[in-house]
Write a protein that holds these residues in place. Structure first.
Motif, PDB file in Angstrom:
ATOM      1  N   UNK A  28      21.745  53.432  54.582  1.00  0.00           N
ATOM      2  CA  UNK A  28      22.858  53.430  53.355  1.00  0.00           C
ATOM      3  C   UNK A  28      22.112  51.479  52.340  1.00  0.00           C
ATOM      4  N   UNK A  29      23.001  51.958  51.344  1.00  0.00           N
ATOM      5  CA  UNK A  29      21.906  50.613  50.435  1.00  0.00           C
ATOM      6  C   UNK A  29      22.221  49.436  51.116  1.00  0.00           C
ATOM      7  N   UNK A  30      23.802  49.921  51.564  1.00  0.00           N
ATOM      8  CA  UNK A  30      24.585  47.947  51.874  1.00  0.00           C
ATOM      9  C   UNK A  30      24.029  47.571  53.479  1.00  0.00           C
ATOM     10  N   UNK A  31      23.550  48.443  53.780  1.00  0.00           N
ATOM     11  CA  UNK A  31      23.160  48.321  54.933  1.00  0.00           C
ATOM     12  C   UNK A  31      21.659  47.496  55.791  1.00  0.00           C
ATOM     13  N   UNK A  32      21.571  46.925  56.692  1.00  0.00           N
ATOM     14  CA  UNK A  32      20.360  45.495  56.631  1.00  0.00           C
ATOM     15  C   UNK A  32      18.673  46.429  57.175  1.00  0.00           C
ATOM     16  N   UNK A  33      18.021  45.839  56.193  1.00  0.00           N
ATOM     17  CA  UNK A  33      16.645  46.785  56.810  1.00  0.00           C
ATOM     18  C   UNK A  33      16.592  46.347  58.110  1.00  0.00           C
ATOM     19  N   UNK A  34      16.263  47.815  59.243  1.00  0.00           N
ATOM     20  CA  UNK A  34      15.481  47.328  60.997  1.00  0.00           C
ATOM     21  C   UNK A  34      14.786  46.209  61.057  1.00  0.00           C
ATOM     22  N   UNK A  35      15.808  45.794  62.221  1.00  0.00           N
ATOM     23  CA  UNK A  35      14.785  44.761  62.664  1.00  0.00           C
ATOM     24  C   UNK A  35      13.897  44.816  63.183  1.00  0.00           C
ATOM     25  N   UNK A  36      12.097  43.455  63.289  1.00  0.00           N
ATOM     26  CA  UNK A  36      10.955  43.943  63.887  1.00  0.00           C
ATOM     27  C   UNK A  36      10.811  44.980  65.421  1.00  0.00           C
ATOM     28  N   UNK A  37      12.247  44.736  66.651  1.00  0.00           N
ATOM     29  CA  UNK A  37      12.195  45.199  67.718  1.00  0.00           C
ATOM     30  C   UNK A  37      12.716  46.720  67.289  1.00  0.00           C
ATOM     31  N   UNK A  38      13.446  47.047  66.196  1.00  0.00           N
ATOM     32  CA  UNK A  38      13.849  48.720  66.089  1.00  0.00           C
ATOM     33  C   UNK A  38      12.577  48.747  65.383  1.00  0.00           C
ATOM     34  N   UNK A  39      12.242  49.050  64.816  1.00  0.00           N
ATOM     35  CA  UNK A  39      11.029  48.857  64.354  1.00  0.00           C
ATOM     36  C   UNK A  39       9.814  49.851  65.160  1.00  0.00           C
ATOM     37  N   UNK A  40       9.955  48.672  66.033  1.00  0.00           N
ATOM     38  CA  UNK A  40       8.554  48.684  67.522  1.00  0.00           C
ATOM     39  C   UNK A  40       9.542  49.880  68.165  1.00  0.00           C
ATOM     40  N   UNK A  41      10.584  50.008  68.443  1.00  0.00           N
ATOM     41  CA  UNK A  41      10.870  50.874  69.579  1.00  0.00           C
ATOM     42  C   UNK A  41      11.319  52.536  68.052  1.00  0.00           C
ATOM     43  N   UNK A  42      10.844  52.328  67.669  1.00  0.00           N
ATOM     44  CA  UNK A  42      10.897  53.493  66.689  1.00  0.00           C
ATOM     45  C   UNK A  42       9.568  54.173  66.721  1.00  0.00           C
ATOM     46  N   UNK A  43       8.494  53.398  66.030  1.00  0.00           N
ATOM     47  CA  UNK A  43       7.238  53.198  66.359  1.00  0.00           C
ATOM     48  C   UNK A  43       6.880  54.103  67.643  1.00  0.00           C
ATOM     49  N   UNK A  44       7.329  53.841  68.393  1.00  0.00           N
ATOM     50  CA  UNK A  44       6.584  54.482  70.410  1.00  0.00           C
ATOM     51  C   UNK A  44       7.654  55.527  70.975  1.00  0.00           C
ATOM     52  N   UNK A  45       8.670  56.148  70.254  1.00  0.00           N
ATOM     53  CA  UNK A  45       9.676  56.823  70.381  1.00  0.00           C
ATOM     54  C   UNK A  45       8.651  57.376  69.333  1.00  0.00           C
ATOM     55  N   UNK A  46       8.073  57.722  67.985  1.00  0.00           N
ATOM     56  CA  UNK A  46       7.077  58.576  67.506  1.00  0.00           C
ATOM     57  C   UNK A  46       6.243  58.847  68.267  1.00  0.00           C
ATOM     58  N   UNK A  47       5.258  57.990  68.693  1.00  0.00           N
ATOM     59  CA  UNK A  47       4.277  58.403  69.021  1.00  0.00           C
ATOM     60  C   UNK A  47       4.416  59.018  69.920  1.00  0.00           C
ATOM     61  N   UNK A  48       5.260  58.486  71.268  1.00  0.00           N
ATOM     62  CA  UNK A  48       5.417  59.821  71.871  1.00  0.00           C
ATOM     63  C   UNK A  48       5.626  61.092  71.686  1.00  0.00           C
TER      64      UNK A  48
END
Length: 319
Positions: A28-48
């Motif tokens: 949502x507009x008020x939510x903070x940007x995902x952290x580097x660790x969260x982005x890393x987790x997403x990237x690894x899950x998507x790659x898998x």
């Protein structure tokens, strides 16, 4: 379609249905940007997930080839049976005409072969009893063999169509996941360029495998004329990486330029060779997101760098 074929079809369809595209959470507009660790987790899950989809896609390609071969065999068999039956049909045609002119009873074998719908006659109990005691059994067997071949051909054709449809669905999902992965990876690299070396290399072919191996050499010194395993020049790094996956390349950019298929910049995939300058004196491996892995020059080390900044000469796909 036979029960076994339906079962296999259901299994494949279920596999495709089970693969859901993993999208990053919509903030949502008020939510903070995902952290580097969260982005890393997403990237690894998507790659898998992308690796799973790619291997399923490869498996369906094999199944499609098998179905197409089965359809060809059945088609050829049906054609041979039809040709043999046609010869019998022609011989018995004159017998049928003679029998009719003489007003005699028609031989069931003649009626069977000359019929517009021989299967309907074959299904009749009286016809089957007749063939069981007469030489006409040979004709019936031939007809049954031809019909079996036709059914096999139809089943194989249907199987090919189904596999092709599933392959298209998987390819569509694979493209969606690739797009999501590139977006997440782009955010990570923009925030911290060093993250690119820590992310999975997308792809399952030999080119992607070569890139994975080459990335283990990040930080190793550039040495003129070196081809590994500890030091490299630009073409030596390419030669070493591809040699590890069973592909022999010469230690010379000019020859490497002619070692595969030339592709456009928009077609480049991880592991493709990228060449620079009009005389092709520098080469690297495409990583993605406008980046390459290369051994730059004396005094430098193997590293990931932007493609921009050097005069791009072209790209080559070796595997």
């Amino acid at each position: 379609m036979r029960p076994a074929a339906r079962l296999r079809a259901g299994t494949l369809a279920g596999t495709v249905a089970a693969m859901t595209v993993l999208a990053p959470p919509v903030a949502a507009h008020a939510d903070p940007e995902p952290s580097t660790k969260e982005l890393q987790t997403q990237a690894h899950k998507l790659a898998d997930q992308l690796e799973q989809l790619t291997e399923q896609y490869n498996g369906l390609k094999v199944k499609l080839q098998q179905s197409q071969r089965a359809a060809k065999v059945a088609t050829d068999n049906a054609a041979r049976q039809e040709k043999a039956l046609q010869g019998v049909r022609e011989k018995l045609g004159s017998l049928a005409a003679t029998s009719y002119m003489q007003g005699g009873a028609t031989d069931p074998t003649v009626s069977f072969v000359a019929a517009q719908d021989p299967q309907a006659m074959l299904d009749q109990a009286a016809t089957l009893r007749y063939f069981a005691t007469q030489d006409g059994t040979r004709v019936a067997s031939m007809m049954q063999a031809m019909q079996a071949a036709q059914r096999a051909r139809k089943s194989a054709d249907e199987r090919s169509q189904q596999v092709e449809k599933l392959r298209g669905q998987l390819d569509s999902q694979r493209k969606k996941v690739t797009t999501l992965y590139e977006k997440v990876r782009g955010k990570l690299v923009k925030r911290d360029p060093t993250q690119l070396a820590k992310l999975p290399v997308v792809g399952s072919g030999k080119a992607a495998q070569a890139l994975r191996l080459a990335m283990t050499k990040i930080g190793r010194p550039y040495v003129w004329g070196a081809e590994g395993p500890s030091t490299f020049d630009c073409s030596g790094l390419i030669m070493w990486a591809y040699k590890q996956v069973g592909i022999s390349l010469p230690h010379y950019t000019g020859s490497q330029w002619n070692a595969g298929t030339h592709i456009s910049k928009s077609q480049m995939q991880p592991g493709d060779l990228i060449f620079f300058y009009s005389d092709l004196h520098h080469v690297g491996l495409y990583v993605g997101d406008g980046k390459m892995l290369h051994a730059p020059q004396t005094g430098d080390v193997v590293k990931i760098a932007p493609i921009a900044g050097r005069p791009f000469a072209g790209a080559v796909r070796v595997a």
